[in-house]
Design an enzyme around this catalytic site. Sequence first.
Site, mmCIF file in Angstrom:
data_model
loop_
_atom_site.group_PDB
_atom_site.id
_atom_site.type_symbol
_atom_site.label_atom_id
_atom_site.label_comp_id
_atom_site.label_asym_id
_atom_site.label_seq_id
_atom_site.Cartn_x
_atom_site.Cartn_y
_atom_site.Cartn_z
ATOM 1 N N ASP A 93 4.466 -14.202 11.999
ATOM 2 C CA ASP A 93 3.113 -14.626 11.624
ATOM 3 C C ASP A 93 2.149 -13.453 11.821
ATOM 4 O O ASP A 93 1.712 -13.177 12.936
ATOM 5 C CB ASP A 93 2.737 -15.820 12.511
ATOM 6 N N LYS B 82 -7.090 -0.534 11.750
ATOM 7 C CA LYS B 82 -6.484 -0.959 10.472
ATOM 8 C C LYS B 82 -5.292 -0.051 10.175
ATOM 9 O O LYS B 82 -4.250 -0.510 9.703
ATOM 10 C CB LYS B 82 -7.527 -0.908 9.347
ATOM 11 N N HIS C 72 -2.349 10.496 -0.061
ATOM 12 C CA HIS C 72 -2.474 9.116 -0.506
ATOM 13 C C HIS C 72 -2.541 9.057 -2.028
ATOM 14 O O HIS C 72 -1.917 8.218 -2.656
ATOM 15 C CB HIS C 72 -3.746 8.534 0.106
ATOM 16 N N GLU D 163 0.826 -1.214 0.000
ATOM 17 C CA GLU D 163 0.000 0.000 0.000
ATOM 18 C C GLU D 163 0.858 1.262 0.000
ATOM 19 O O GLU D 163 1.724 1.428 0.862
ATOM 20 C CB GLU D 163 -0.919 -0.010 1.234
#
Length: 430
Positions: free
Chosen positions: A288, A272, A386, A80
């Site tokens: 992990d 998030k 962004h 991202e």
Amino acid sequence: MTTSRIPGFYNLTLEERRAKLADAADLSQGDLIPFTSPLTADIAMHMVENVIGTYALPLGIGLNFLVNGRDVLVPMVIEEPSVIAGASFMAKLARAGGGFTATSTEPLMIGQLQVLNLENIEKAAEQVLAHKAELLTYVDETESSLKSRGGGARDIEVRIIEDSPIGAFLVVHLIYDVRDAMGANAVNTACERLAPKIQDITGGRVHLRILSNLTDRRMAKATCKIPVGELAFTAQDGSVTRPFTGEDVRDGIIAAYAFAAADPYRAATHNKGIMNGIDPVVIATGNDWRAIEAGAHAYAARSGKYTSLSIWEKDAEGNLVGTLEMPMAVGIVGGATKVHSAAQAALKLMNVKSANQLAEIIVSVGLAQNMAALRALATEGIQRGHMSLHARQVAIAAGASGALIEKVASQMVQERIVRIDRAEEILRTL
Ligand code: NAD
């Protein structure tokens, strides 16, 4: 001595960046080779099943990080755009307040044994506790490798689950110190070893024997203090400029946090954003990330209501203070950490010597990334920063290559239309 300040890094060519990075980290260029040719299919064959190849993702460097007084160059693996830039920028602001202060608990994992077919659950629970010392010794004797490294079985706890689709049952928790391992395999092995003993003691049947990913005994916490003056900036939108005072930005961030603290719909996206910083380091070090994600969200819902993992407030001097505390079960041995040469190089780049130290860096990056998102949301909106980075991906997707990528991207940003059909049109005109 490592420095995480490399001014103008983003303007350099790939080769220049690698040279600067080696220099700043006091490493040879050879130490960075695993980042450019990391994993062969031959090695991958031995990691998972049915392998036919490998899959690459971008690896960038989080700059400016100062964690517990130590400069850290942070390897971040992520697809991202704008995450690495955002984290690096916030780490720069945090430096002005002394960087990140991070702590972590002992690396205690929880193994669960589900005990069924008990006539008297309370009595069985008491019997397990009465045999605690014997059970702990048994685990350490049968699994001596962790004991010999200073870890091992620490406690046995019992819980009665009263209400489930199959009625009540007993759960036994093994609290296990796994030192520098993530510990899932170690805990699972210990639980399987322990099961026959628990059956003998309780007369019941041990069904599941597995770790919990809600590792709330294995926590990491980072705080940072941003001097309010550092937060002031002027947003530029075409020919329009919009100044924000430090107080505006600080109060905007606190109000944005309040939304996440109170509303699960917002908290999911807020968290998030935190994981945008956490996962790239977890992945870069061969850990992990599903386990970390599971632990993070389960912890965020621990009160029964899903909420923000971080807290943002102001101190008596008016500085912005951020805190992130969350489960952090990562290792520097075991799992894929030793097999994957890029994971080894990542640990070397950060000069990490223990799992705790790694956990402390990771929560610091999560906090920085959280602040980057909140600052953008609370001021000029998330899309401006962004979109300029996203535009490059859209340009590539439309077929641009080489110098055309930048040209197509910057025209789309100027027009404020970042779409693949527009990118294709621009590409045709160029
Ligand atoms: P592991 O078994 O490969 O390594 C742990 C072992 O390393 C220890 O038992 C110990 O013998 C040894 N060791 C050497 N030096 C050590 C040190 N300094 N500190 C601690 N141990 C040391 O791996 P693990 O960490 O037990 O398990 C991690 C793996 O388990 C990951 O690949 C994860 O994906 C996988 N896994 C996860 C889950 C889950 O999260 N639910 C379930 C099953 C497996």
